[in-house]
Design an enzyme around this catalytic site. Structure first.
Site, mmCIF file in Angstrom:
data_model
loop_
_atom_site.group_PDB
_atom_site.id
_atom_site.type_symbol
_atom_site.label_atom_id
_atom_site.label_comp_id
_atom_site.label_asym_id
_atom_site.label_seq_id
_atom_site.Cartn_x
_atom_site.Cartn_y
_atom_site.Cartn_z
ATOM 1 N N TRP A 189 0.975 -1.038 -0.107
ATOM 2 C CA TRP A 189 -0.002 0.009 0.187
ATOM 3 C C TRP A 189 0.866 1.527 -0.356
ATOM 4 O O TRP A 189 0.164 2.363 -0.824
ATOM 5 C CB TRP A 189 -0.375 0.384 1.242
ATOM 6 C CG TRP A 189 -1.832 0.580 1.642
ATOM 7 C CD1 TRP A 189 -3.103 1.586 1.379
ATOM 8 C CD2 TRP A 189 -1.255 2.418 2.357
ATOM 9 N NE1 TRP A 189 -3.588 2.714 1.463
ATOM 10 C CE2 TRP A 189 -2.382 3.319 2.056
ATOM 11 C CE3 TRP A 189 0.033 2.940 2.638
ATOM 12 C CZ2 TRP A 189 -2.645 4.728 2.923
ATOM 13 C CZ3 TRP A 189 -0.445 4.339 3.709
ATOM 14 C CH2 TRP A 189 -1.335 4.707 3.515
ATOM 15 N N HIS A 190 2.438 1.158 0.897
ATOM 16 C CA HIS A 190 2.970 2.387 0.860
ATOM 17 C C HIS A 190 3.242 2.784 -0.807
ATOM 18 O O HIS A 190 4.149 4.062 -0.587
ATOM 19 C CB HIS A 190 3.936 1.926 2.077
ATOM 20 C CG HIS A 190 3.445 2.469 3.743
ATOM 21 N ND1 HIS A 190 2.957 1.430 3.421
ATOM 22 C CD2 HIS A 190 3.645 3.277 3.534
ATOM 23 C CE1 HIS A 190 2.753 1.421 4.814
ATOM 24 N NE2 HIS A 190 2.569 2.546 5.273
ATOM 25 N N GLY A 191 4.020 1.718 -1.096
ATOM 26 C CA GLY A 191 4.485 1.969 -2.877
ATOM 27 C C GLY A 191 4.492 0.748 -3.328
ATOM 28 O O GLY A 191 4.917 -0.468 -3.547
#
Lengths: 461, 328
Positions: free
Chosen positions: A320-322
């Site tokens: 989700w962060h990247g």
């Protein structure tokens, strides 16, 4: 500065307007705020809003389970589709398909020339917020909003639009439309949170960011001690940066009389990974718990399925962060550590064990941060290898001595403010202490903040 | 009543903090980030102040018999007057305007020689990467509490567009701003595309393109530098300052040989427009545009206003003769 002017104008007009017009002001302000970043991306938030509005209406209008599922699928497909298209497609082609020769060099070049959009700011946050709404309606936990414009405000509410906290419909929606009378306490609470948020962002995070950059960029020349310091400092940087942002968002919202959920609760005091995740980025970790872990079966499944589910949740949370394998590794480290704790370590902790467990937990958390900060798995592995084996005498680090004091003040206050906010702590103090704190914060922000522009780290997610 | 008391306490606290900052960190910070602020106080009681970018300096890489600045050569003509100079590389009218604005009103200096660099009116200088650093310094060139200025810097409350955005602005202006010629010389972009010096890799072609890019524009009252110079004139009128505008010499010979008369006539027209605008406002304008030969320019691979000793002396003499009419 433009944000400050915008905010003060919105707050002033909000309380001047009659109640029935206020939500419209917030909607217009929120769309203006998002369009100010890049006007083209208004289309994306509008698409997400329209699809989820109608999907929720459709889900609520039928008792047919299949139709409900179709409605939810449309919402999932649209929101996750937007995320995949804008956030993950480039990585998937470059780092997943291309290395296994599923696509050729020319196909990859063709794709990169065609699809070279910047990541729309806040997309990971508002898609999750609106997705949570659709899932709540599907499970009957929320009654869908009938007015599309009011729903649009829930999706786009500007204080938390670009980097959270990711709010729940049941918590935020009713507050957005509740009649509020101007109250001095709103200004006091909001102002204090914004001031403290600015302090930890500008004096702590920004002042150590260039030291962290130096160490990570020169990891082959840095000494082992400097590399350990770099990992520790990055952990403090990302916490103060994101916590600072969250406080500013929560304080901004509080000025309007609206309470957003807390995102942090002294995470670096945790004595287990499980506890860390109950204190770190709380709005996201509870989102994953409620909308992924529990629908997958929660804890009441076989041990094998539970293990799989936990790993899925942590890896998805990393992704989700990247779009990078480093985030997958970061999630996997936390997931595996969480499982080890669950299997082998008793929940009951003797007091004398707390300190060693805290050391162990923080070691895992800070090693995982190295993956989070690195550009590739190889670089992270190289960093960790050097941190234990480098014989280099080190690099010259440029940093202000005052930054160390700020870090100390921040970490000590964080422990002190555990389970409460700076606002409630200040309320308990006498006028002299309160005003001394204000003076210290204003003076520090004015005189010691870095002058290089450092955007909030979580804006890139 | 309670709120009034709190507001008064807040104001008192901010005044105290401002004083603390001024006594402690301010001088060192300004010295590092906005050095001209301190310079102004030191030179305020001279007779004439010469304000420019790097054009005042001798070349770094050439040995000269008399490696002094233009401002020093001018001062030779006025032995009884004290001259000082404020020079900041890459600065322009936007900076000079701010400096003049904060110049101590109680100073004895009333005469200023201010350079007008033709290139500084063009898109590539107006939108240069260096603007961010200059804008940072400019935050301090204001009559505001120093603590507030420092806070504005902390909040990045100045024009700090990233380099790619500035470059986009330059490219857009080169592609769209009309020039007073028939196609294909109707825009900088089109003009560069038909340059006669062959392939773009040819260094002569690259230099010719640079001349078109640096001087291919029409100055009018909407130009941001013109607005800055207008503001400078307003300050001068209010405070009874004497101004001498120095339109800097440009390498007309090389522009002519590489690109041709269209470009040099455009440069001449722009210089005349400036000369007439500011003369009509009652200030001295010294038009040095054509005064030097190509050999007086020390940079050979890019159009600049860096001059050899002879060039600096010629410019100084020309300025001195104009200055004599107002200060002697």
């Amino acid at each position: 500065m433009p944000f400050l002017i915008f905010l003060l104008s919105v707050v002033a007009i909000y309380f001047i307007l009659p109640h029935r017009w206020r939500w419209m002001l917030l909607l217009a302000a929120s769309y203006f705020f998002y369009g100010y970043w890049k006007i083209e991306y208004l289309g994306l938030i509008l698409l997400s809003t329209v699809v989820d509005f109608f999907a929720a209406q459709f889900i609520a209008s039928t008792d047919d389970h299949l139709k409900k599922k179709i409605g939810l699928s449309i919402s999932l497909f649209t929101n996750l589709g937007l995320l995949v298209l804008f956030k993950y497609s480039g990585w998937f082609m470059t780092d997943v398909l291309h290395p296994i020769s599923a696509i050729s060099d020319s196909q990859l070049n063709g794709f990169q020339n065609f699809w070279n959009f910047a990541l729309p700011v806040g997309i990971s946050f508002y898609t999750f917020q609106t997705l949570g709404y659709s899932i709540d309606v599907y499970y009957g936990r929320a009654i869908p909003e009938k007015n599309p414009f009011k729903f649009a405000l829930f999706v786009s509410f500007f204080p938390q639009l670009v980097a959270g906290p990711i709010e729940r419909f049941s918590h935020l929606h009713k507050q957005l439309f509740k009649e509020q009378k101007f109250n001095y306490t709103f200004l006091q609470q909001g102002g204090r949170m914004i001031l403290y948020g600015l302090f930890i962002k500008m004096c702590v995070a920004d002042n150590i960011s260039h030291v962290v950059d130096q160490i990570f960029e020169q990891q082959n020349e840095a000494s082992a001690l400097q590399l350990v310091l770099g990992a520790l400092l990055f952990g403090i940087q990302i916490y103060s940066d994101f916590h600072g942002y969250s406080l500013i968002a929560i304080g901004t919202s509080r000025l309007l009389g609206i309470e957003l959920m807390d995102n942090f609760n002294a995470p670096y005091t945790a004595t287990s990974i499980r506890e860390f995740w109950s204190k770190w980025h709380i709005s996201l970790s509870t989102w994953f718990r409620d909308y992924l872990f529990i629908p997958l079966g929660g804890s009441r499944v076989s041990r094998l399925k539970l293990t799989t589910n936990i790993l899925i949740v942590f890896i998805v949370s990393g992704l989700w962060h990247g779009a990078n394998w480093t985030f997958v590794a970061w999630g996997a480290i936390h997931g595996c550590s969480y499982l080890m704790e669950r299997w082998f370590i008793s929940k009951d902790t003797a007091p004398w064990l707390k300190f060693p467990r805290w050391i162990a937990t923080m070691s895992i958390v800070f090693i995982a941060w190295v993956f989070f900060r690195s550009e590739s798995i190889e670089m992270a592995a190289n960093y960790i290898t050097n941190a234990v084996s480098s014989e280099s005498t080190g690099i010259h680090l440029e940093w202000q001595a005052v930054s160390i004091s700020f870090i100390g003040i921040f970490l000590l206050s964080d422990i002190h403010f555990k389970n409460r906010s700076i606002h409630s702590w200040l309320n308990e103090q006498g006028a002299i202490i309160r005003w001394s704190v204000y003076a210290f914060l204003i003076f520090s922000i004015s005189c010691f903040a870095g002058i290089t522009n450092h955007p909030f780290i979580y804006f890139q997610f | 009543m309670k709120i009034t008391l709190k507001l008064i306490s807040l104001v008192a606290m901010l005044i105290a903090l401002n004083w603390m900052y001024k006594q402690s960190k301010f001088i060192a910070f300004v010295d590092e980030h906005a050095d001209q602020y301190l310079q102004l106080e030191k030179i305020k009681n001279c007779d004439v102040i010469y304000i420019s970018a790097s054009s005042n300096f001798p070349p770094e890489n050439i040995q000269e018999a008399d490696p002094r600045k233009i401002s020093q050569f001018i001062s030779d003509y006025f032995p009884t007057f004290q001259f000082e100079a404020i020079n900041k590389p890459a600065s322009h009218a936007g900076v000079y305007r701010k400096l003049l604005h904060i110049f101590p009103k109680d100073s004895e200096a009333k005469t200023f020689i201010i350079t007008m660099n033709m290139r500084s009116f063009g898109p590539s200088w107006v939108n240069s990467d260096l603007e961010t650093a200059l804008n940072q310094s400019n935050v301090f060139y204001n009559h505001r509490p120093v603590l507030f200025n420092r806070l504005l810097l902390s909040l990045n409350a100045y024009d700090n567009k990233p380099a790619y955005e500035r470059n986009e602005l330059v490219q857009t202006q080169w592609a769209n701003d009309p020039l007073p010629f028939e196609a294909p010389k109707n825009t900088v972009k089109n003009w560069c595309a038909v340059e006669k010096w062959g392939d773009w890799r040819n260094p002569t072609r690259q230099l010719a393109d640079q001349f078109i890019k640096q001087y291919g524009f029409v100055i009018d009252e909407n130009n941001s530098r013109v607005k800055d110079f207008d503001a400078i004139c307003e300050i001068a009128e209010k405070r009874s300052y004497r101004l001498v505008f120095n339109i800097l010499a440009e390498n007309i010979e090389t522009a002519d040989s590489l690109v041709g008369k269209d470009l040099t006539s455009l440069m001449t027209q722009n210089a005349k427009w400036l000369e007439s605008r500011y003369s009509e406002k009652g200030f001295k304008v010294v038009n040095n545009l054509h005064i030097l030969k190509a050999s007086n320019f020390t940079d050979k691979d890019f159009p600049t206003e860096h001059y050899d000793e002879e060039g600096r002396k010629i410019i100084a003499k020309n300025i001195a003769s104009s200055l004599k009419t107002i200060i002697e």
